[in-house]
Every structure is written in structure tokens, then in C-alpha cells.
Write an enzyme that holds these catalytic residues in place. Structure first.
Site, PDB file in Angstrom:
ATOM      1  N   ASP A   1       0.685  -1.054  -0.088  1.00 26.65           N
ATOM      2  CA  ASP A   1      -0.101   0.178   0.169  1.00 26.65           C
ATOM      3  C   ASP A   1       0.723   1.399  -0.002  1.00 26.65           C
ATOM      4  O   ASP A   1       1.851   1.446   0.792  1.00 26.65           O
ATOM      5  CB  ASP A   1      -0.832  -0.147   1.092  1.00 26.65           C
ATOM      6  CG  ASP A   1      -1.895   0.954   1.370  1.00 26.65           C
ATOM      7  OD1 ASP A   1      -2.653   1.046   0.387  1.00 26.65           O
ATOM      8  OD2 ASP A   1      -1.982   1.782   2.127  1.00 26.65           O
TER       9      ASP A   1
ATOM     10  N   GLU B   1       1.926  -0.495  -4.947  1.00 21.74           N
ATOM     11  CA  GLU B   1       0.984   0.297  -5.297  1.00 21.74           C
ATOM     12  C   GLU B   1       1.817   1.737  -5.532  1.00 21.74           C
ATOM     13  O   GLU B   1       1.964   2.374  -4.096  1.00 21.74           O
ATOM     14  CB  GLU B   1      -0.268   0.628  -4.290  1.00 21.74           C
ATOM     15  CG  GLU B   1      -1.209   1.433  -4.810  1.00 21.74           C
ATOM     16  CD  GLU B   1      -1.988   2.186  -3.727  1.00 21.74           C
ATOM     17  OE1 GLU B   1      -3.056   2.976  -4.418  1.00 21.74           O
ATOM     18  OE2 GLU B   1      -1.238   2.241  -2.580  1.00 21.74           O
TER      19      GLU B   1
HETATM   20  C1  GLC Z   1      -4.043   2.925  -1.023  1.00 21.71           C
HETATM   21  C2  GLC Z   1      -5.314   2.204  -0.775  1.00 21.71           C
HETATM   22  C3  GLC Z   1      -6.625   3.244  -0.452  1.00 21.71           C
HETATM   23  C4  GLC Z   1      -6.124   3.645   0.958  1.00 21.71           C
HETATM   24  C5  GLC Z   1      -4.767   4.657   1.000  1.00 21.71           C
HETATM   25  C6  GLC Z   1      -4.227   4.727   2.225  1.00 21.71           C
HETATM   26  O1  GLC Z   1      -4.062   3.915  -1.743  1.00 21.71           O
HETATM   27  O2  GLC Z   1      -5.726   1.711  -2.013  1.00 21.71           O
HETATM   28  O3  GLC Z   1      -7.815   2.464  -0.607  1.00 21.71           O
HETATM   29  O4  GLC Z   1      -6.967   4.567   1.207  1.00 21.71           O
HETATM   30  O5  GLC Z   1      -3.802   3.619   0.374  1.00 21.71           O
HETATM   31  O6  GLC Z   1      -3.907   3.381   3.110  1.00 21.71           O
END
Ligand code: GLC
Length: 550
Positions: free
Chosen positions: A208, A277
Site C-alpha cells: 500500500d 502500489e
Molecule cells: C491506498 C489504498 C487506499 C487507501 C490508501 C491509504 O491508496 O489503495 O484504499 O485509502 O492507500 O492507506
């Protein structure tokens, strides 16, 4: 393909657990629900599943506020259920990826509670980013950083003596305090958490906000620096400005963390994998995350955010392929996830390099989404499928205000509706909510499903050759069987402007017509699969794609 390198061409299905399937009838998806649907996933033909966070959480941000990284949220099940799911998924030939949240914990995590109880300057506070405020009494936030969900990225605490005191950093909601990655103890703890799940058979992790962990020393103001950097117009085209460092996104030092994590993953006999991500717009910067001694793959958000226009898609594909080839990593292709509007609805509007707001033409969006998935699955590398896209679900744009749960809704002062519209529970069967998402006579699903979704259920689409679901099944079957698809290279074939057309060896041709009129199909090739009807011999209608065999 080398044994053990399954991830280089994998199609990974994203299970957004709270909205996938509800086994116990409380209106919230859970592990029992996922277990009951494993045959569906295996039959769909994906290689792996990635499950969004299932750890104990106060759910200030749908589970991305974790209070215990080594357990399972009771509303989702137990650790034993999780272990059973992993074993059953493996028995179905599906790998399992979890979601690790390293940038922040929940404010209810024991570490943060201990930090609140401890004095400024203590070791407990040093696991997070606490600072004295600006202004004579420290009454102003330490710098100008903004929370992604709106408002300041700082919240002031009341010290144990009852007085207002230090501020702590949260790049997301105040319930998600940022962890201090300069602290060796923090690093060791996260590595131990990875091992905890790897030891239980988990095959990998999605990381994340992988690009956010490290903050610039001294925490300087952001000023007017934009992220991602806005493109500028040069000779009528939008181009990326030169890259400049940002104080809290994509810092170079973050790569040291991932080199360590890679060593942890590689210490297993069947090596474990990571997907980043990282919302990093420049393909060159993104490729740094997937260098040989770092992460295995990264989501390709420049593809996800590209408009449905041939030149824009072609540019993104070319840049992605070139930058990934430099570092020897397989690209990935993704159209939707739980943070963005579903692509049926994005493509249902006029396409431009700049966002356009107008009523959605869902029929058009669906036709384009069908073509888009044939493009996606034909490109070299791996691909992601977000639950429900195989059913052609559109974004639910008319959720009533009082059901919205995304923290962005409150934090933005009700100007941003947030991401709930792509998180509505999956319709499985029947003609009315909850469409088999929950057992009969259950609590209402946590977000209401539209009453118009009857024709979109798995049950309604199964066996209908014109359905989105059968298109996904057919495409995944061909992809599995075809030696030309998955990892490798492509060769562009020049056809006509507005078409994307490429060959892959041996003998595979993909043609996507993104122009406003039909185009001619080559004679010496046979159609394997088409995204829509081909009413005229050797002609490909607009917003339609074909896979051909030469
Ligand atoms: C990432 C997740 C999202 C979340 C954010 C904070 O972007 O995909 O859903 O709100 O991180 O953890």
C-alpha cells in the site's frame, strides 16, 4: 518461463473483501464468503487473488487503518479461517497475495497508543512522526503538507498532562498516523510481519502506498509542487514536465526498504512476490521500484488513467514496455481498482487528455470496456482484474449521501464523494438485492446495490455468449493456452490512425479499433475472439477489439 516465475505473466484478481461475498450474513464480505467462491475464481481462469486488508481495524479507511498486523478482523473471520482459505486457494491452483500497509498504522495500534501516553522525545513517539508546531505556542501545524483525503496532514495531540502539545503526521486520515521509517525497530517489525504471513503460505503482498514511506529530512514545505506533476501543453500536446523531487512521495531512499524486503521474500524456497502500489506517473521513476533486487512488479497507473484514445494508450504502452525492459521486469496492466471510478463509467464519457464531466453512456462504456480487456490481456506481462469488472459493473454514481463511508466525503467538507461507488457489493444471483452477496434473510449489504443489477449477476451472465463474464472467461482461457501471450514482446503493425494493432509470436495479432469508423481486418488471419459483433465480413467496428491467428 522459468519455474517459480509465475508472476511474470499472472492475471491477478483483486478481492475487495468487504464487498466480494458475505458468508455469515452481517452484510459485510468475509473470508467464509471468499472460500465459498473459490471455484468461481478458479473457473474464471485467473492465476492468483490479491485480498485487500483483512486485519483487525477500526475501519476509519475500510481496513487501511490496521491495529494488528498479525491477526484477522473478527468481522472477516479468524486466523484459522485465513489459513484454511490459503490452503484451499492453493488446492484450486490459485496463489494468494495479501495487502501490507507500511506507511501508517491505525491510531488504535498499540504503538500509537503508547506514543500518545509517552512524553515528547520518547522512543515510543519516535516510531511515528511527531513534531512541535509552528507559531509562538506551537499552535500551527509543523508544515504545509496536506492529507490525501483533504485538510492538513497534521493533528495536534493533547499531552498526558492535559495540555495541547505536539502534532503528528498523517498523509491520509487522522486515524492513520504515518510511521517513522528512519527507525530500525519499525523496519524490523515490518519484516517480521511479512515473515508471519509468508510462513502461513501467503505467496506475496501488494504494498500500500509504496512510494510514501520516506520523508525528506527536515520536513520542508511542499509549496506549490504538484503530485502527480500536471502535464504542460507544448505545441498542442500535453507533456510531462521535468521530474523534481517531492518531500514525501517517491523519495529515492525508499528503495533501500524494498531491497531488504526482497531479501526476505527470496529467503523462501518458493520465493514470494511483491506488487507496488506506487502512484508514480513517470514510467522511468516507476521502473526503479522493479529493479532486479527490489520489488517484482508494480501497478501501471499511467495505463489505468489513460483516456480511451489511441495515441494516449500507445504512448503509455510504449513507455511502459521500454522502461520495464531496461530493468528486466514484466509490466502489469490494470483498468480499475477500489480507489478509482469503474472503467465502464470512465469510458462512458467523451475521452480527452483532460477529465470531462458529462452524463454517462453506459452502453458505449461497456463496448469500450470489452475492447479494453482484450487489449489488456494481450499486452506483454501480467494483468489485474478488479472484482466485478468481469461482470461489467458500472460505477454507482447515485449512492445516497447518508450511506457514504469513504473518509474523503467528510474530510473534504462533502465536496468529494469518494470511492464508495466502485466498492458496492458484487451481485451473484437473483433479481434483487442482495443478489446472493449475503445468504437470504441477512442484514443489508454495507453499501446498497442498485435495483437495476439483475442482468449483471454471475448467474444471469453465465452461459450467455454475449455477456462480459463469458468474454473474460474466453479471453483467459485463450491466454492460458496461447504461447504468444503473457510475458514477452510485441511488434506494432501499422494499420490506420485510431487503431492499435500489434503482433506477438507465434502468430498472434491483436487489433483494437478506437477510431470513429470501421476498419478493414487483414485477410490472411482468422478471428479467435472478438469483443463485440462483427456484422460485416473482414470489418472491425469502432470500439471493438479482435484477437486473430495468422
Ligand atoms: C491506498 C489504498 C487506499 C487507501 C490508501 C491509504 O491508496 O489503495 O484504499 O485509502 O492507500 O492507506
Amino acid at each position: 518461463m522459468a519455474i517459480g516465475e509465475w508472476w511474470r505473466s499472472a492475471v491477478i484478481y483483486q478481492v475487495y473483501i468487504r464487498s466480494f461475498a458475505d458468508g455469515d450474513g452481517d452484510g459485510l464480505g468475509d473470508i467464509a464468503g471468499i472460500r465459498s467462491r473459490l471455484p468461481y475464481l478458479a473457473d474464471l481462469g485467473v492465476d492468483a487473488i490479491w485480498i485487500n486488508p483483512w486485519y483487525p481495524s477500526p475501519m476509519a479507511d475500510a481496513g487501511y487503518d490496521v491495529s494488528d498486523y498479525r491477526a484477522v478482523e473478527p468481522r472477516f473471520g479468524t486466523l484459522a479461517d485465513a489459513e484454511a482459505l490459503i490452503a484451499e486457494a492453493h488446492a484450486h491452483g490459485l496463489r494468494v497475495l495479501l495487502d501490507i500497509v507500511p506507511n501508517h498504522t491505525s491510531d488504535q495500534h498499540p504503538w500509537f497508543q503508547a506514543a500518545l501516553a509517552a512524553p515528547p522525545g520518547s522512543r515510543e513517539r519516535d516510531r511515528y512522526v511527531f513534531r512541535r508546531g509552528r507559531g509562538p505556542d506551537g499552535e500551527l501545524p509543523p508544515n504545509d503538507w496536506k492529507s490525501t483525503f483533504g485538510g492538513s496532514a497534521w493533528t495536534r495531540v493533547i499531552e498526558p498532562d492535559g495540555q495541547p502539545g505536539e502534532w503528528y503526521l498523517h498523509l491520509f486520515a487522522p486515524e492513520q498516523p504515518d510511521v517513522n521509517w528512519e527507525q530500525p525497530e519499525v523496519r524490523a517489525e515490518f519484516e517480521a510481519m511479512l515473515r508471519f504471513w509468508f510462513d502461513r503460505g501467503v505467496d506475496g503482498f501488494r504494498i500500500d502506498v509504496a512510494h510514501s514511506l520516506i520523508k525528506e529530512e527536515g520536513l520542508p514545505d511542499v509549496g506549490d509542487l504538484q503530485w502527480p506533476m500536471a502535464r504542460v501543453e507544448v505545441d498542442g500536446a500535453l507533456v510531462r514536465p521535468e521530474w523534481v523531487p517531492h518531500p514525501h512521495w517517491d523519495r529515492d531512499e525508499v528503495h533501500d526498504v524494498y531491497r531488504q524486503w526482497r531479501a526476505v521474500a527470496d529467503s523462501y524456497d518458493d520465493p514470494r512476490v511483491f506488487v507496488a502500489e506506487a502512484w508514480v506517473d513517470e514510467p522511468e521513476r516507476l521502473a526503479r521500484y522493479v529493479r532486479a533486487d527490489e520489488l517484482h512488479t508494480a501497478f501501471n497507473f499511467s495505463y489505468l488513467t489513460s483516456p480511451w484514445l489511441a495515441p494516449a494508450l500507445r504512448r503509455t504502452i510504449d513507455e511502459t514496455l521500454a522502461e520495464h525492459a531496461e530493468v528486466g521486469a514484466p509490466p502489469t496492466w490494470v483498468l480499475s481498482n477500489h480507489d478509482v471510478a469503474r472503467h465502464v463509467s470512465r469510458y462512458a464519457r467523451p475521452q480527452s487528455d483532460r477529465p470531462v464531466y458529462s452524463p454517462a453512456d453506459i452502453e458505449l462504456g461497456t463496448r469500450r470496456a470489452r475492447a479494453a480487456v482484450l487489449l489488456t490481456f494481450a499486452l506483454p506481462g501480467g494483468a489485474y482484474v478488479y472484482q466485478g469488472e468481469e461482470l461489467g459493473l458500472p460505477e454507482v454514481e447515485d449512492l445516497p449521501d447518508d450511506v457514504l463511508q469513504d473518509p474523503a466525503w467528510e474530510r473534504s467538507g462533502h465536496t468529494e464523494r469518494g470511492r464508495d461507488g466502485c466498492r458496492v457489493p458484487v451481485p451473484w444471483s437473483g433479481n434483487k438485492p442482495p443478489y446472493g452477496f449475503s445468504p437470504d434473510d441477512s442484514a443489508q449489504p454495507w453499501l446498497p446495490q442498485p435495483t437495476r443489477w439483475g442482468p449483471l449477476t454471475v448467474q444471469a451472465q453465465t452461459g450467455d455468449p454475449g455477456s462480459m463474464l463469458e468474454l473474460y472467461r474466453a479471453a483467459l482461457r485463450i491466454r492460458r493456452e496461447s504461447p504468444a501471450l503473457g510475458e514477452g514482446t510485441l511488434r506494432w503493425v501499422s494499420l490506420t490512425p485510431g487503431a492499435l494493432s500489434f503482433e506477438r509470436d507465434p502468430g498472434f495479432l491483436c487489433i483494437v479499433n478506437i477510431s470513429a469508423q470501421p476498419i478493414a481486418l487483414p485477410d490472411a488471419a482468422e478471428v479467435l475472439l472478438a469483443s463485440g459483433p462483427l456484422p460485416r465480413e473482414r470489418e472491425l467496428p469502432e470500439d471493438t477489439a479482435v484477437w486473430m491467428l495468422r
